[in-house]
Structures are given as structure tokens and as C-alpha cells.
Design an enzyme around this catalytic site. Structure first.
Site, PDB file in Angstrom:
ATOM      1  N   ASP A  56      -6.732   4.427  17.999  1.00 47.49           N
ATOM      2  CA  ASP A  56      -6.701   5.049  19.186  1.00 47.49           C
ATOM      3  C   ASP A  56      -7.047   4.055  20.160  1.00 47.49           C
ATOM      4  OD1 ASP A  56      -6.960   7.399  17.766  1.00 47.49           O
ATOM      5  OD2 ASP A  56      -7.771   8.522  19.268  1.00 47.49           O
ATOM      6  N   ASN A 100      -2.157   7.839  23.109  1.00 47.46           N
ATOM      7  CA  ASN A 100      -3.359   7.855  22.432  1.00 47.46           C
ATOM      8  C   ASN A 100      -3.611   6.906  21.636  1.00 47.46           C
ATOM      9  OD1 ASN A 100      -5.608   9.596  21.623  1.00 47.46           O
ATOM     10  ND2 ASN A 100      -4.582   9.412  19.558  1.00 47.46           N
ATOM     11  N   GLU A 147       2.126  17.655  25.068  1.00 49.14           N
ATOM     12  CA  GLU A 147       1.764  18.348  23.657  1.00 49.14           C
ATOM     13  C   GLU A 147       0.338  18.613  23.459  1.00 49.14           C
ATOM     14  OE1 GLU A 147       2.104  17.490  18.735  1.00 49.14           O
ATOM     15  OE2 GLU A 147       1.126  15.876  20.211  1.00 49.14           O
ATOM     16  N   ASP A 192       2.677  12.585  23.692  1.00 45.85           N
ATOM     17  CA  ASP A 192       2.005  12.997  22.426  1.00 45.85           C
ATOM     18  C   ASP A 192       0.616  13.103  22.368  1.00 45.85           C
ATOM     19  OD1 ASP A 192       2.706  13.109  19.406  1.00 45.85           O
ATOM     20  OD2 ASP A 192       1.172  11.644  19.221  1.00 45.85           O
TER      21      ASP A 192
END
Length: 552
Positions: A210, A146, A284, A240
Site C-alpha cells: 500500500d 491504494n 469502487e 480501485d
């Protein structure tokens, strides 16, 4: 991979006849049944162990855990010998970030192909994979796609000029779009950060900008990085912040769970399957059950889903801890029912208790041994691929501070000054209670929490029904549930699991199940015999006890 352990099974016990005045059965309800996971990949029934390398074992006295230290402790996790009972018996390791990073936690990466020098070298990592594989364990890496560190060369290049070749590797705006964080309706502050006359997007904070996954070159680069590590012996990745990958606008709908994010995970998963067909991806997605369910993707062409084949079950974790605290399993039963209605059929669940972002389970349960016994028993008898957080098996508590470091304190191997973790000064203080909540104190104690984890994992691996089977809930979803019972099934094998959740003795049943006898796979000393009255069974259990039987 070979199973970690076999279990010496107790003799078959004939069912005792007759129970006096059994309680009336609960109202008839549609059964809650979860199908066995589709596919035969190792990860659909593995027991995983999450390791923070910095806190697991120091090999050189600098106070920080490292890869050689972890290698030296592999026999504790799984010694590769099914005949021994002194190892934990886990099937796979999840390593929190091990890439080069300016922070202690590693979630802000500066080089995806370099091992953090605090932990060792690439050669150390390859040796870890080889030694783990030799013992029958797999290794998965925390892969943070990310965002990167603001110190990553990609971002430094991107920020250097509006005409940089990597400008579109991150998201830039001439003005502040002023998007609030997507996880809290009442959150304030922008997720856009000023730099060099413009604003860049970083949903967590300015130090972690990001990546812009809309840019084809970025998508290709992260797939290349995945291939690099798979080639080094890695067996998959924990992903993640998987919900926040591609943004389409402000607000929760534009920053989380977008169609574009799902499309990328399908693309990435297809690439990983092509490179290493049995590699796992674990998502996640910290959200509600309906949202988590969408991250499996479609099961039409790929058994178990064409996006992420494992997704952490955060809502179930909450219910497991609640059941232990309150002595009521109704929330667990209702959550299993919701999973049945929401999850695609045949996907593999990833249950857990707590992880590195949460207050440790021992602290949440105030160190109560009955509660800790209960949640361990629930976790390791449910369907799917359970995840343990290092130290949970000995009741490690949080540290005394309020920061994330307190959730990631050094492993307590013994009660010495260095805790068996280091000959130097630990990078962060040990958590309180380590005088008894350590491996040495519990290894040879039959009634210890560690002994229970070891025994339950061996029991799980001794039964295909427990290891990889489906689940049929026998407890009603209506009203309070001081006991929780379910049937685990795989092929012709049927295993009955009964948990007493309260501190007082309870009778569970009657259960309408066809069987002539039962074989004890695991039973606390205070679990009574299964008792048969016609076509129903019942069993008496003391407080916090668990019984597991293979039905004949």
C-alpha cells in the site's frame, strides 16, 4: 457530446377506456422518489462499458487483446452515427488497468506513465482516445492508487534502506502489527509482510504494498499522474479499492472508510476538477448502502458531491439479480427506498450487474434467457449511469476454472476457432456456450439479448426522463412484487416504466397518474395496451416483458 442514437417513436396511442374489476390499490405509503442528478456533466447520464483490453480484440495474432484491436471494434460500441441501429450505443469506455505491470490483470502497477507493452504504446492509447471521442464516446482509466506492485521502483527504493528518501512512501514497522484484513471479521493472517528486517503494509497481498497517502509527496505525485493522463485525452478515472486508502490502525475501523481517506478523496477530486472540470471519478466502494453514500461527500458547494461523483451500487446489483431469479422485485423497491433515505439528494447512481471481480451474470442466472432479459431491462431503465461488463450483452458466461481469469475470458465475436478475437491461440480459453452467445449470432436476430441491449440503450437516449431524470417508485415496498413499476421524470417529460418479473402474465396497476394519452417508447410484443379507468391506469404484461410509455 452528441447522443449516441435517436429512436423512431411509435405513434401516440389513445388510452383505452375501462378495466373491469381492477385490483384494490396497495396501502398508502410515503412515495419513494429520487431526485434527478444535479449538474450537467456528461457522466451523470452516460452508459458505460467496461473493457478488459487483454480479452477484447487481438490485432497481431499473439492471442492477447490490445489497443489497436480495441480501436478496430469501436464501431460495434458506438459508430458515431445516430441514424444506425447496429452499434451498442454506449457513451463511455472504462478500461481495466492498461499500465505496465508484471501480472495479466494489471492491478499491480510498475509504471503509471507507461502503457503495458502487451497492449501497445502511448501513441496507440492517444489514438484510441481520439477515435473514441470522434464517435462521441469518452474514455476513463482504472487508476490504482491504494497500492503498487512490489516491483515498482518506488517500492524497491523504499525497501532498500531505512534512510531511503522514499521510505515513507509506504508503511513500515519494526514489528508485525498483525492487522487482519478489514473486510472479514473472521479473517486470519496479517496484512503486514516481512522484508529486510522490517514489515510493510499490503492489505491485499505482499506483492501489492500500500502507498502511504499520509506522505505529502505521495499525494502530490498521484495528482501529477492524474494530470498526465487527463492531458493525454482521458475523461476520468475508476478508483480501485477506494475504501482502503489511508489506515489509522488495525481492525475495520482503522483500515477502511477512515476520515483521512475521505479527506484525501476531497483533495484529489478538487485537483481533478481544477485540471478538467467535467472529468469523472468512479469509486469502487464494495460495501453497504449507508457506507457507499458517504463517498459522494458534501453537496453543499459541489453539485453531486465533493468526493466521488459516481459510486458503484453493489447492493442494488445483488437485488437486481435476485429479482430476476425469484420473480420478486420487492428487494429492488426496498433498496430504492433505502437509497432515497441514505444518498445525498441529487447525486448520480452507478448501477451495474456484475464486474470483473464477480461471477458473470449469465453464470449466476444459469443462462436463463428470461432472467437475462429481465436484468437487462431493469438496469437500463433505472436512474443514474449504468455500467455494462463486456460480453454481458450477448450472455457471455464464466470460464470453467475457479480463478479470476475465468471472469475475464476473451470476447466471443463469432463461433470460429479464434472466436473472431484472435488468429492465434487465445491467452485464456473462451467461456462455454459461445456458439450462440456471440456477437455474430445475435446481431441480426430481433429477439436476441444483444438486440435488446441495443434497443433499450437507444430508448434511454431518446428520452431525457430515462436518460437523466428522477425516479418515483409506483410499486409498493410492502409484500411480494411480481411487477416493478416506476415513473421517470425530467422537466415536463414523464415516462412510465413497467416490468413483469415472473414467468407468468401479470397485470400491473392501477396507477394514479394524470394523462390523456401515451406514446410507446419500447414494448415487448406481448405487452398489452395501457388501460384507463377514471384516474387510474393498468397494463397487462406477459412473463418477463417490459413496457415504456411517454405520458401526454
Amino acid at each position: 457530446m452528441p447522443r449516441s442514437h435517436s429512436l423512431r417513436l411509435l405513434p401516440v396511442l389513445a388510452l383505452t377506456a375501462c378495466v373491469s374489476d381492477p385490483a384494490p390499490p396497495p396501502p398508502s405509503l410515503p412515495p419513494v422518489e429520487l431526485a434527478p442528478p444535479a449538474g450537467n456533466e456528461w457522466y451523470r447520464h452516460a452508459v458505460f462499458y467496461e473493457v478488459f483490453v487483454r480479452s477484447f480484440q487481438d490485432s497481431n495474432g499473439d492471442g492477447m487483446g490490445d489497443l489497436p484491436g480495441l480501436i478496430s471494434r469501436l464501431d460495434y460500441l458506438n459508430d458515431g452515427d445516430p441514424s444506425t441501429t447496429t452499434d451498442l450505443g454506449v457513451d463511455a469506455l472504462w478500461l481495466m488497468p492498461v499500465f505496465d505491470s508484471p501480472s495479466y490483470h494489471g492491478y499491480d502497477v510498475v509504471d503509471y506513465e507507461r502503457i503495458n507493452p502487451d497492449y501497445g504504446t502511448l501513441e496507440d492509447f492517444e489514438r484510441l482516445c481520439a477515435e473514441a471521442h470522434r464517435r462521441g464516446m469518452r474514455v476513463i482509466l482504472d487508476l490504482v492508487l491504494n497500492h503498487t506492485s512490489s516491483q515498482h521502483p518506488w517500492f524497491v527504493d523504499s525497501a532498500s534502506s531505512r534512510t531511503s528518501a522514499k521510505r515513507d512512501w509506504y508503511m513500515w514497522s519494526d514489528t508485525d502489527p498483525n492487522w487482519a484484513p478489514p473486510w472479514d471479521t473472521f479473517a486470519t493472517g496479517s496484512t503486514w509482510h516481512p522484508l529486510n528486517g522490517a514489515y510493510y503494509y499490503g492489505v491485499f497481498w505482499g506483492g501489492m504494498p500500500d502507498l502511504n497517502m499520509k506522505t505529502p509527496a505521495v499525494r502530490e505525485e498521484v495528482k501529477r499522474i492524474a494530470s498526465f493522463w487527463l492531458g493525454k485525452g482521458v475523461d476520468g478515472f475508476r478508483l480501485d479499492a477506494a475504501r482502503y486508502l489511508i489506515e489509522t490502525g488495525g481492525g475495520t475501523l482503522g483500515q477502511a472508510d477512515t476520515a483521512e481517506t475521505h479527506a484525501f478523496w476531497k483533495e484529489f477530486a478538487a485537483h481533478v476538477r481544477n485540471v478538467k472540470p467535467d472529468a469523472v471519478l468512479v469509486g469502487e466502494n464494495w460495501s453497504t448502502t449507508p457506507t457507499i453514500a458517504t463517498y459522494y461527500g458534501s453537496t453543499d458547494k459541489v453539485p453531486g458531491g465533493d468526493e466521488l461523483p459516481l459510486n458503484f451500487n453493489f447492493p442494488l446489483a445483488e437485488e437486481l439479480l435476485k429479482a430476476a431469479r425469484t420473480g420478486d422485485g420487492n428487494g429492488v423497491a426496498l433498496k430504492l427506498a433505502e437509497m432515497r433515505s441514505r444518498y445525498p439528494k441529487g447525486v448520480a447512481d452507478a448501477p451495474f450487474l456484475t464486474n470483473h471481480d464477480q461471477v458473470r451474470v449469465a453464470t449466476q442466472l444459469a443462462g436463463d434467457q428470461g432472467d437475462l432479459t429481465t436484468v437487462a431491462s431493469l438496469l437500463l431503465t433505472l436512474q443514474g449511469s449504468p455500467f455494462l461488463y463486456y460480453g454481458e450483452e450477448v450472455g457471455m458466461a464464466n470460464g470453467t476454472t475457479n480463478n479470476d481469469e475465468a471472469k475475464r475470458t476473451p470476447m466471443a465475436w463469432d463461433s470460429s476457432a479464434g472466436g473472431g478475437f484472435t488468429t492465434g491461440t487465445p491467452w485464456f480459453p473462451f467461456s462455454p456456450g459461445r456458439e450462440s452467445n456471440n456477437v455474430a449470432a445475435q446481431s441480426n436476430a430481433p429477439g436476441s439479448l444483444l438486440s435488446r441491449y441495443r434497443a433499450l440503450i437507444r430508448t434511454r437516449h431518446a428520452s431525457e426522463a430515462l436518460d437523466r431524470g428522477g425516479l418515483k417508485l409506483l410499486t409498493s415496498t410492502q409484500g411480494r412484487a411480481p411487477t416493478l413499476a416506476f415513473l421517470r421524470t425530467f422537466g415536463e417529460e414523464r415516462v412510465l416504466v413497467v416490468h413483469s418479473l415472473s414467468d407468468s402474465s401479470k397485470t400491473a396497476g392501477p396507477f394514479e397518474l394524470e394523462a390523456e394519452s401515451a406514446e410507446v417508447l419500447f414494448a415487448d410484443p406481448t405487452v398489452g395496451s395501457l388501460v384507463r379507468d377514471g384516474g387510474t391506469w393498468s397494463v397487462s404484461l406477459s412473463g418477463r416483458a417490459t413496457g415504456i410509455w411517454r405520458l401526454r
